[in-house]
Design a protein around this motif. Structure first.
Motif, PDB file in Angstrom:
ATOM      1  N   GLY A 103       0.782  -1.232   0.000  1.00 14.67           N
ATOM      2  CA  GLY A 103       0.000   0.000   0.000  1.00 14.67           C
ATOM      3  C   GLY A 103       0.815   1.285   0.000  1.00 14.67           C
ATOM      4  N   PHE A 104       2.111   1.182  -0.225  1.00 13.23           N
ATOM      5  CA  PHE A 104       2.953   2.377  -0.289  1.00 13.23           C
ATOM      6  C   PHE A 104       2.864   2.986  -1.678  1.00 13.23           C
ATOM      7  N   GLN A 105       3.033   4.294  -1.747  1.00  9.58           N
ATOM      8  CA  GLN A 105       3.108   5.008  -3.010  1.00  9.58           C
ATOM      9  C   GLN A 105       4.517   5.571  -3.150  1.00  9.58           C
ATOM     10  N   LEU A 106       5.065   5.469  -4.350  1.00  7.71           N
ATOM     11  CA  LEU A 106       6.427   5.964  -4.577  1.00  7.71           C
ATOM     12  C   LEU A 106       6.469   7.480  -4.484  1.00  7.71           C
ATOM     13  N   SER A 118       5.839   6.200   0.649  1.00  8.93           N
ATOM     14  CA  SER A 118       5.091   6.514   1.871  1.00  8.93           C
ATOM     15  C   SER A 118       3.650   6.049   1.727  1.00  8.93           C
ATOM     16  N   ARG A 119       3.004   5.900   2.867  1.00 11.10           N
ATOM     17  CA  ARG A 119       1.578   5.610   2.903  1.00 11.10           C
ATOM     18  C   ARG A 119       0.979   6.381   4.056  1.00 11.10           C
ATOM     19  N   GLN A 120      -0.304   6.653   3.930  1.00  7.14           N
ATOM     20  CA  GLN A 120      -0.989   7.480   4.928  1.00  7.14           C
ATOM     21  C   GLN A 120      -2.277   6.784   5.338  1.00  7.14           C
ATOM     22  N   ARG A 121      -2.603   6.881   6.615  1.00  8.87           N
ATOM     23  CA  ARG A 121      -3.874   6.328   7.082  1.00  8.87           C
ATOM     24  C   ARG A 121      -4.492   7.280   8.090  1.00  8.87           C
ATOM     25  N   GLY A 171     -14.291  27.942  15.665  1.00  9.90           N
ATOM     26  CA  GLY A 171     -14.120  26.915  14.658  1.00  9.90           C
ATOM     27  C   GLY A 171     -13.713  27.392  13.285  1.00  9.90           C
ATOM     28  N   PHE A 172     -13.195  28.578  13.160  1.00 11.78           N
ATOM     29  CA  PHE A 172     -12.743  29.044  11.862  1.00 11.78           C
ATOM     30  C   PHE A 172     -11.279  28.692  11.670  1.00 11.78           C
ATOM     31  N   GLY A 173     -10.859  28.681  10.432  1.00 12.37           N
ATOM     32  CA  GLY A 173      -9.448  28.425  10.156  1.00 12.37           C
ATOM     33  C   GLY A 173      -9.285  27.114   9.420  1.00 12.37           C
ATOM     34  N   GLY A 174      -8.196  27.023   8.670  1.00 19.15           N
ATOM     35  CA  GLY A 174      -7.941  25.815   7.905  1.00 19.15           C
ATOM     36  C   GLY A 174      -7.670  24.627   8.790  1.00 19.15           C
ATOM     37  N   GLY A 175      -8.134  23.487   8.382  1.00 15.91           N
ATOM     38  CA  GLY A 175      -7.849  22.261   9.109  1.00 15.91           C
ATOM     39  C   GLY A 175      -8.886  21.884  10.124  1.00 15.91           C
ATOM     40  N   PHE A 176      -9.896  22.686  10.330  1.00 15.03           N
ATOM     41  CA  PHE A 176     -10.899  22.339  11.320  1.00 15.03           C
ATOM     42  C   PHE A 176     -11.699  21.140  10.842  1.00 15.03           C
ATOM     43  N   ARG A 177     -11.860  20.184  11.691  1.00 17.64           N
ATOM     44  CA  ARG A 177     -12.608  18.946  11.437  1.00 17.64           C
ATOM     45  C   ARG A 177     -11.925  18.032  10.426  1.00 17.64           C
ATOM     46  N   HIS A 178     -10.648  18.165  10.214  1.00 19.63           N
ATOM     47  CA  HIS A 178      -9.921  17.205   9.398  1.00 19.63           C
ATOM     48  C   HIS A 178      -9.548  16.030  10.281  1.00 19.63           C
ATOM     49  N   GLN A 179      -9.369  14.899   9.668  1.00 22.91           N
ATOM     50  CA  GLN A 179      -9.033  13.687  10.402  1.00 22.91           C
ATOM     51  C   GLN A 179      -7.543  13.677  10.748  1.00 22.91           C
ATOM     52  N   PRO A 180      -7.179  13.306  11.975  1.00 29.94           N
ATOM     53  CA  PRO A 180      -5.760  13.101  12.281  1.00 29.94           C
ATOM     54  C   PRO A 180      -5.213  11.982  11.391  1.00 29.94           C
ATOM     55  N   VAL A 181      -3.964  12.097  10.966  1.00 32.14           N
ATOM     56  CA  VAL A 181      -3.376  11.102  10.063  1.00 32.14           C
ATOM     57  C   VAL A 181      -2.012  10.647  10.557  1.00 32.14           C
ATOM     58  N   GLU A 182      -1.659   9.451  10.103  1.00 31.25           N
ATOM     59  CA  GLU A 182      -0.332   8.894  10.341  1.00 31.25           C
ATOM     60  C   GLU A 182       0.321   8.700   8.983  1.00 31.25           C
ATOM     61  N   SER A 191      15.152   2.091   5.915  1.00 27.15           N
ATOM     62  CA  SER A 191      14.962   3.098   6.955  1.00 27.15           C
ATOM     63  C   SER A 191      13.482   3.461   6.948  1.00 27.15           C
ATOM     64  N   ARG A 192      12.861   3.491   8.112  1.00 26.54           N
ATOM     65  CA  ARG A 192      11.414   3.739   8.202  1.00 26.54           C
ATOM     66  C   ARG A 192      11.145   4.707   9.338  1.00 26.54           C
ATOM     67  N   ASP A 193      10.269   5.676   9.088  1.00 26.43           N
ATOM     68  CA  ASP A 193       9.855   6.578  10.158  1.00 26.43           C
ATOM     69  C   ASP A 193       8.349   6.787  10.085  1.00 26.43           C
ATOM     70  N   ILE A 194       7.785   7.125  11.228  1.00 30.65           N
ATOM     71  CA  ILE A 194       6.340   7.347  11.333  1.00 30.65           C
ATOM     72  C   ILE A 194       6.120   8.731  11.935  1.00 30.65           C
ATOM     73  N   ARG A 195       5.211   9.484  11.308  1.00 28.24           N
ATOM     74  CA  ARG A 195       4.842  10.817  11.800  1.00 28.24           C
ATOM     75  C   ARG A 195       3.333  10.876  11.952  1.00 28.24           C
ATOM     76  N   ARG A 196       2.865  11.473  13.050  1.00 27.04           N
ATOM     77  CA  ARG A 196       1.428  11.621  13.296  1.00 27.04           C
ATOM     78  C   ARG A 196       1.080  13.102  13.372  1.00 27.04           C
ATOM     79  N   PHE A 197       0.015  13.455  12.646  1.00 27.28           N
ATOM     80  CA  PHE A 197      -0.455  14.830  12.577  1.00 27.28           C
ATOM     81  C   PHE A 197      -1.850  14.917  13.178  1.00 27.28           C
ATOM     82  N   ASP A 198      -2.122  15.985  13.931  1.00 26.24           N
ATOM     83  CA  ASP A 198      -3.444  16.150  14.534  1.00 26.24           C
ATOM     84  C   ASP A 198      -4.440  16.685  13.513  1.00 26.24           C
ATOM     85  N   HIS A 199      -5.656  16.964  13.968  1.00 22.62           N
ATOM     86  CA  HIS A 199      -6.729  17.391  13.066  1.00 22.62           C
ATOM     87  C   HIS A 199      -6.493  18.776  12.481  1.00 22.62           C
TER      88      HIS A 199
END
Length: 189
Positions: A61-64, A77-80, A121-132, A148-156
């Motif tokens: 499921g990785f994309q080049l 990388s892949r994102q979920r 609730g104004f501003g970009g990114g409101f109600r976006h899903q957190p992603v890994e 080499s592998r790394d994982i990053r998590r981003f909030d909403h």
């Protein structure tokens, strides 16, 4: 004036000696597993090894992202989505869990004007899903593969909240097994 110069130079030399020097250069923490560096077990050209590696990554499921066949380098990388992801830093600034409110009010007099404003609730990114985002870099050279592998998590809001090296035994051994299965499969010319 002549007496001040040697004293000031001495103080300057003492202060420069007090600078903090790091004990070691930055490193991946934790260190990559020994299983992340392995022999391909074949005398195939580097391009074929890269093709087989890309086949494994795409099956997972990785994309080049980038490839450089001259160097023998592949980055994918892949994102979920992280449904129900708890942000451990959310309460640090007094916002409360998963709540971002801004706004305010103001009174002013410039003749006969009064203003009041409230926002929520104004501003970009409101109600976006957190992603890994999981990123893998692969270097194929001299009959060996280094992962080499790394994982990053981003909030909403899209802010980076966690980042760590994930070059562990489990991932690298699974990759080795899948790579050897793909390499053993006969190719149609």
């Amino acid at each position: 004036m002549k007496a001040i110069l040697p004293i000031s130079m001495t103080c300057l030399l003492i202060l420069t000696g007090c600078q903090a020097v790091p004990e070691r250069l930055p490193q991946a923490e934790p260190a990559p597993s020994a299983a992340c560096y392995f022999s391909t077990g074949q005398s195939a050209p580097p391009l074929e090894v890269l093709t087989q590696s890309i086949e494994v990554l795409e099956a997972w499921g990785f994309q080049l992202d980038t490839t450089d066949t001259g160097l023998g380098l592949v980055t994918a990388s892949r994102q979920r989505d992280l449904i129900g992801y708890y942000d451990p830093y959310d309460n640090d600034f007094g916002y409360g869990r998963s709540t971002r409110v801004f706004g305010g009010f103001g009174l002013g007099s410039g003749g006969s004007s009064i203003g009041l404003g409230v926002g929520r609730g104004f501003g970009g990114g409101f109600r976006h899903q957190p992603v890994e985002v999981e990123r893998v870099s692969l270097l194929a050279r001299d009959g060996h593969i280094r992962l080499s592998r790394d994982i990053r998590r981003f909030d909403h809001l899209g802010d980076l909240r966690e980042s760590y090296s994930a070059s562990n035994d489990d991932f690298c051994q699974r990759f080795q097994t899948a790579f050897k299965q793909v390499a053993a499969t006969p190719r149609a010319s």
